[in-house]
Design an enzyme around this catalytic site. Sequence first.
Site, PDB file in Angstrom:
ATOM      1  N   ASP A   1      57.195  64.974 109.268  1.00  0.00           N
ATOM      2  CA  ASP A   1      57.913  64.503 108.076  1.00  0.00           C
ATOM      3  C   ASP A   1      58.702  63.234 108.374  1.00  0.00           C
ATOM      4  O   ASP A   1      58.986  62.945 109.528  1.00  0.00           O
ATOM      5  CB  ASP A   1      58.982  65.544 107.696  1.00  0.00           C
ATOM      6  CG  ASP A   1      58.391  66.727 106.988  1.00  0.00           C
ATOM      7  OD1 ASP A   1      57.194  66.702 106.704  1.00  0.00           O
ATOM      8  OD2 ASP A   1      59.156  67.666 106.726  1.00  0.00           O
TER       9      ASP A   1
ATOM     10  N   LYS B   1      57.490  61.082 102.497  1.00  0.00           N
ATOM     11  CA  LYS B   1      57.941  59.894 101.779  1.00  0.00           C
ATOM     12  C   LYS B   1      58.562  58.896 102.741  1.00  0.00           C
ATOM     13  O   LYS B   1      59.297  59.271 103.645  1.00  0.00           O
ATOM     14  CB  LYS B   1      59.001  60.271 100.739  1.00  0.00           C
ATOM     15  CG  LYS B   1      58.451  61.080  99.607  1.00  0.00           C
ATOM     16  CD  LYS B   1      59.469  61.098  98.477  1.00  0.00           C
ATOM     17  CE  LYS B   1      59.124  62.145  97.452  1.00  0.00           C
ATOM     18  NZ  LYS B   1      59.617  63.481  97.793  1.00  0.00           N
TER      19      LYS B   1
ATOM     20  N   MET C   1      68.999  68.186  98.878  1.00  0.00           N
ATOM     21  CA  MET C   1      68.394  67.251  97.916  1.00  0.00           C
ATOM     22  C   MET C   1      69.218  67.161  96.629  1.00  0.00           C
ATOM     23  O   MET C   1      68.665  67.139  95.531  1.00  0.00           O
ATOM     24  CB  MET C   1      66.949  67.696  97.584  1.00  0.00           C
ATOM     25  CG  MET C   1      66.042  67.652  98.788  1.00  0.00           C
ATOM     26  SD  MET C   1      64.405  68.362  98.497  1.00  0.00           S
ATOM     27  CE  MET C   1      64.681  70.088  98.824  1.00  0.00           C
TER      28      MET C   1
END
Length: 276
Positions: free
Chosen positions: A58, A80, A195
Amino acid sequence: MTPLRDPEPRSFADLDAAPFPVFAPGSVWLVGAGPGAPGLLTLMAYHALTHADLIVHDSLVGEAILGFARPGARLLHAGKRGGKPSASQADITETLIEAARAGDRVLRLKGGDPFMFGRGGEECQALAAAEIPFRIVPGISAGLGGLAYAGLPATHRDINQSVTFLTGHDLKGELPTAIDWPLLAKASPVLVMYMAAKHLTAIAARLLEAGRPPDEPVALIANATLPDQSLVRLTLAEAATPRPLPTPAIVVVGAAVTLADTISWFDAAESRGMMG
Ligand code: SAH
């Protein structure tokens, strides 16, 4: 009576001879890398890093940790970065399955713990369906490790007998609709949110509507355990007003936040000096 210690003190190098499970070719290890500081890797995660043929990691897993990979291991970033869309979950699981079928020792390395808001369950379901042998190695989740590095106990006898971990972000990136905010506000004295920076104003507004006090303390711990760790302290009323916030971050709401005033111990600047 203290038992006598083995006269041969053990060193980190002895780990190479330790009886770790065999990382078999054709298998996948789904491993939590912890919140960021390499010292918070588990010994099992270190073992996996030094034996894997392919490491699929990740964005949250930094160079300081990937540097432990076996020389010659292939590294593949799946996540991402710089605002670009993340590799699709289907593509990631397909990569894991194909590599395992080709005989690689595949390390799927995730920030924190793979089963805490890490989609580890989905990947295991896909591996199980494909009949690929796998193992899960837990890691220190940012919602615990980050709090420890901010001097913020997740539970404290005088404050809370329960703690709730939640996400501020659903699959589509929206505020999760499945969370019953009024019930949560009433039932949980301390909230630890992953998050949550993007939707913090909306979350704080919902908690206020549900009766949480405007002066309730909020902490945002960004880049926890890393040399650029930072802490932002707000009240719940302040958190309901938009402002730029550093990420990735864990947000904590509740009286436990004030304990950081006395327990805070980690000196990020000092840790920068040590690394540089
Ligand atoms: N599986 C991970 C969480 C993945 S979700 C775990 O157990 O920690 C990603 C979120 O984790 C980020 O948006 C942030 O809320 C949190 N996070 C991960 N690493 C962090 C860090 N070093 N500092 C602060 N928050 C972190």
